[in-house]
Motif scaffolding. Structure first.
Motif, PDB file in Angstrom:
ATOM      1  N   GLN A  11       0.834  -1.190   0.000  1.00 33.81           N
ATOM      2  CA  GLN A  11       0.000   0.000   0.000  1.00 33.81           C
ATOM      3  C   GLN A  11       0.874   1.248   0.000  1.00 33.81           C
ATOM      4  N   LEU A  12       0.309   2.332  -0.504  1.00 29.75           N
ATOM      5  CA  LEU A  12       1.087   3.549  -0.703  1.00 29.75           C
ATOM      6  C   LEU A  12       1.189   4.384   0.555  1.00 29.75           C
ATOM      7  N   ASP A  13       0.303   4.179   1.520  1.00 26.09           N
ATOM      8  CA  ASP A  13       0.275   5.043   2.699  1.00 26.09           C
ATOM      9  C   ASP A  13       0.890   4.362   3.915  1.00 26.09           C
ATOM     10  N   ILE A  14       1.923   3.583   3.692  1.00 25.84           N
ATOM     11  CA  ILE A  14       2.592   2.921   4.815  1.00 25.84           C
ATOM     12  C   ILE A  14       3.159   3.987   5.754  1.00 25.84           C
ATOM     13  N   PRO A  15       2.861   3.893   7.053  1.00 25.70           N
ATOM     14  CA  PRO A  15       3.426   4.857   8.006  1.00 25.70           C
ATOM     15  C   PRO A  15       4.903   4.520   8.280  1.00 25.70           C
ATOM     16  N   VAL A  16       5.792   5.218   7.592  1.00 27.48           N
ATOM     17  CA  VAL A  16       7.218   4.993   7.766  1.00 27.48           C
ATOM     18  C   VAL A  16       7.724   5.920   8.872  1.00 27.48           C
ATOM     19  N   ILE A  17       8.325   5.352   9.870  1.00 25.60           N
ATOM     20  CA  ILE A  17       8.782   6.104  11.036  1.00 25.60           C
ATOM     21  C   ILE A  17       9.964   6.996  10.644  1.00 25.60           C
ATOM     22  N   VAL A  70      15.303   1.431  17.914  1.00 31.93           N
ATOM     23  CA  VAL A  70      15.723   0.112  17.449  1.00 31.93           C
ATOM     24  C   VAL A  70      17.189  -0.192  17.720  1.00 31.93           C
ATOM     25  N   LEU A  71      18.073   0.740  17.436  1.00 35.15           N
ATOM     26  CA  LEU A  71      19.502   0.428  17.452  1.00 35.15           C
ATOM     27  C   LEU A  71      20.027   0.225  18.877  1.00 35.15           C
ATOM     28  N   GLY A  94       4.127   1.594  13.253  1.00 33.28           N
ATOM     29  CA  GLY A  94       4.751   2.116  12.047  1.00 33.28           C
ATOM     30  C   GLY A  94       5.914   1.247  11.629  1.00 33.28           C
ATOM     31  N   ARG A  95       6.395   1.489  10.410  1.00 35.68           N
ATOM     32  CA  ARG A  95       7.480   0.669   9.882  1.00 35.68           C
ATOM     33  C   ARG A  95       8.799   1.421   9.968  1.00 35.68           C
ATOM     34  N   ALA A  96       9.812   0.738  10.440  1.00 35.97           N
ATOM     35  CA  ALA A  96      11.163   1.290  10.507  1.00 35.97           C
ATOM     36  C   ALA A  96      11.977   0.737   9.349  1.00 35.97           C
ATOM     37  N   ASP A  97      12.491   1.631   8.525  1.00 33.30           N
ATOM     38  CA  ASP A  97      13.350   1.251   7.398  1.00 33.30           C
ATOM     39  C   ASP A  97      14.747   1.786   7.694  1.00 33.30           C
ATOM     40  N   ILE A  98      15.561   0.969   8.332  1.00 32.46           N
ATOM     41  CA  ILE A  98      16.897   1.374   8.761  1.00 32.46           C
ATOM     42  C   ILE A  98      17.925   0.662   7.901  1.00 32.46           C
ATOM     43  N   GLU A  99      18.870   1.412   7.407  1.00 33.09           N
ATOM     44  CA  GLU A  99      19.886   0.846   6.524  1.00 33.09           C
ATOM     45  C   GLU A  99      20.592  -0.324   7.213  1.00 33.09           C
ATOM     46  N   ASN A 131      21.133  -6.965  12.597  1.00 30.13           N
ATOM     47  CA  ASN A 131      21.205  -6.468  11.234  1.00 30.13           C
ATOM     48  C   ASN A 131      21.412  -7.641  10.277  1.00 30.13           C
ATOM     49  N   LYS A 132      21.295  -7.361   8.993  1.00 35.19           N
ATOM     50  CA  LYS A 132      21.359  -8.439   8.000  1.00 35.19           C
ATOM     51  C   LYS A 132      22.701  -9.149   8.028  1.00 35.19           C
ATOM     52  N   ALA A 133      23.781  -8.393   8.225  1.00 29.01           N
ATOM     53  CA  ALA A 133      25.113  -9.006   8.223  1.00 29.01           C
ATOM     54  C   ALA A 133      25.247 -10.008   9.373  1.00 29.01           C
ATOM     55  N   SER A 134      24.726  -9.651  10.547  1.00 32.88           N
ATOM     56  CA  SER A 134      24.794 -10.567  11.689  1.00 32.88           C
ATOM     57  C   SER A 134      23.960 -11.812  11.442  1.00 32.88           C
ATOM     58  N   ASP A 135      22.753 -11.629  10.885  1.00 33.81           N
ATOM     59  CA  ASP A 135      21.897 -12.773  10.594  1.00 33.81           C
ATOM     60  C   ASP A 135      22.570 -13.721   9.604  1.00 33.81           C
ATOM     61  N   GLU A 136      23.176 -13.145   8.567  1.00 24.95           N
ATOM     62  CA  GLU A 136      23.827 -13.979   7.551  1.00 24.95           C
ATOM     63  C   GLU A 136      25.002 -14.750   8.140  1.00 24.95           C
ATOM     64  N   PHE A 137      25.820 -14.079   8.960  1.00 24.13           N
ATOM     65  CA  PHE A 137      26.974 -14.738   9.544  1.00 24.13           C
ATOM     66  C   PHE A 137      26.539 -15.795  10.559  1.00 24.13           C
TER      67      PHE A 137
END
Length: 430
Positions: A4-10, A19-20, A43-48, A83-89
């Protein structure tokens, strides 16, 4: 993922603060929680570097997710946010699975129901009541140790860490001389996001080092308890470890990996969270001296002190859940396998449920905190934790007239499980 287009992005700064792990080295994350509850409770958190995650901040919403365990799983993906790197390792270290520990926290029904059933009755209040005298003896020894510091100590490192450790290890049947090893493994297990703990372990502060430290701690627990459980199968001694070591599942001896999952979860989380609540409760009373005075004057407030300490501290900061199918939650369309971060500390400060949520009040009634979670995944050891904390305060309060801070407290840098790292205090004996 949601389309959906109206996602509440934090907003990025709020998302990072909630989060961090770096936000948890002090109490700045509480401000982010408050902003989210008021402005974007779901809301959704989009963190690099991280998967997109939905932050669940309201008490009622966390309870709804927790009770709907078929719709919101905790074992399909990593139930601890990394984070993704930790999950992958970590997946690489574990041979292709994110499940590095066969504990209840990584399981969903029907596996979760069956494995939890092995010890569920043992942890009920009536079954742990016979251990109360032994706990009181440990509490009396702890208070004597406290009074030996001649008025000043680091309450966390020199006191709060040790009494819950003694209680859990005595229930397990772990020899007292092995408790330093258990404490070190626990600190390695929960300290992977803290630079001081990383430095103490001789590791660089990066995702792969953190994952390696965590896996090494788990392996250390496994090595220790595998040998001890072998002994208990040959010669049971009636302790909790003997129960687990000699249990069966579907008519077969309980697999060693399931046994080890129990051992690690109880040996680590079983005392670390309680230590954090004890230290956090004392900090709350030093910040709000009327709370200390009230409990000193009326020991009937001690059960309330225990619950308020857990609410105020919220040692378990989060667990993750994932959707198992497309659904709608709080007006948002979620697809299958979207990730939700349950922020228990935010739920425990929810203004809709708690008056003056940032104040420490042992007389708070009712106190419907979710410090132990909720639903089928609610902490199995909650009754032990509350009992040993109640006993400790019963023994300590008559012998200590007052506490005061002598420096700034510090917190473990972690968004998972932790609390005060140091709490420098001065006390006056009664």
């Amino acid at each position: 993922m949601s389309t959906q287009l109206d996602i509440p992005v934090i907003p990025d700064d709020i998302a990072k603060a909630a989060v961090l792990p770096t936000s948890y080295k002090d109490e700045s994350y509480l401000e982010a929680y408050a902003w989210l509850r008021a402005n974007m409770p779901f809301g959704r958190a989009d963190i690099e570097g991280y998967d997109p995650i939905w932050l669940v901040t309201k008490h009622a919403d966390i309870m709804e997710v927790e009770r709907n365990a078929d719709l919101f799983h905790n074992g399909d993906l990593n139930n601890i946010l990394q984070n993704k790197a930790s999950d992958e390792f970590q997946t690489m270290l574990a041979g292709g699975t994110i499940r590095v520990l066969d504990s209840l926290t990584y399981m969903d029904a029907p596996e979760h129901t069956a494995v939890r059933g092995i010890t569920k009755d043992w942890f009920m209040p009536a079954r742990i009541r016979p251990y109360e005298d032994a706990m009181r003896g440990h509490a009396q020894e702890a208070v004597e140790r406290l009074l030996s510091f001649d008025g000043a100590l680091d309450f966390t490192r020199e006191f709060a860490l040790h009494y819950p450790l003694r209680v859990i290890m005595s229930l397990f049947g772990v020899p007292k001389e092995d408790e330093p090893l258990m404490l070190q493994l626990t600190q390695d297990f929960f300290g992977t996001q803290d630079p001081d703990e990383q430095e103490a372990a001789g590791l660089a502060m990066d995702p792969t080092a953190a994952a390696q430290q965590w896996k090494t701690a788990i392996d250390g627990f496994h090595d220790y308890f595998t040998a001890l459980s072998d002994e208990r199968r040959r010669k049971p001694t009636g302790d909790l470890l003997s129960l687990i070591a000699n249990s069966t599942l579907d008519g077969e001896p309980l697999a060693q990996n399931i046994q080890n999952g129990y051992y690690v979860a109880i040996a680590a989380a079983g005392h670390d969270t309680t230590s954090a609540s004890i230290a956090g409760g004392l900090l709350g009373m030093m910040r709000f001296p009327e709370a200390w005075n009230a409990v000193k004057a009326d020991d009937k407030l001690i059960p309330g002190l225990v619950d308020e300490s857990i609410r105020y501290t919220s040692p378990v900061k989060h667990f993750m859940r994932n959707t198992t199918q497309a659904t709608e939650f709080r007006g948002q369309r979620l697809e299958s396998m979207e990730r939700l971060m349950l922020l228990y500390g935010s739920g425990n400060r929810d203004e809709d449920l708690f008056e003056r949520p940032d104040e420490f009040d042992p007389s708070r009634r009712p106190n419907r905190h979710i410090g132990f979670g909720y639903g089928p995944h609610m902490c199995i050891g909650q009754h032990i934790a509350k009992l040993e904390m109640r006993i400790l305060w019963q023994e300590m309060l008559p012998k200590v007239a007052s506490f005061e801070l002598t420096g700034d407290p510090t917190w473990l840098q972690t968004n998972f499980v932790g609390g005060l790292k140091t709490l420098p205090v001065r006390y006056n004996a009664a």
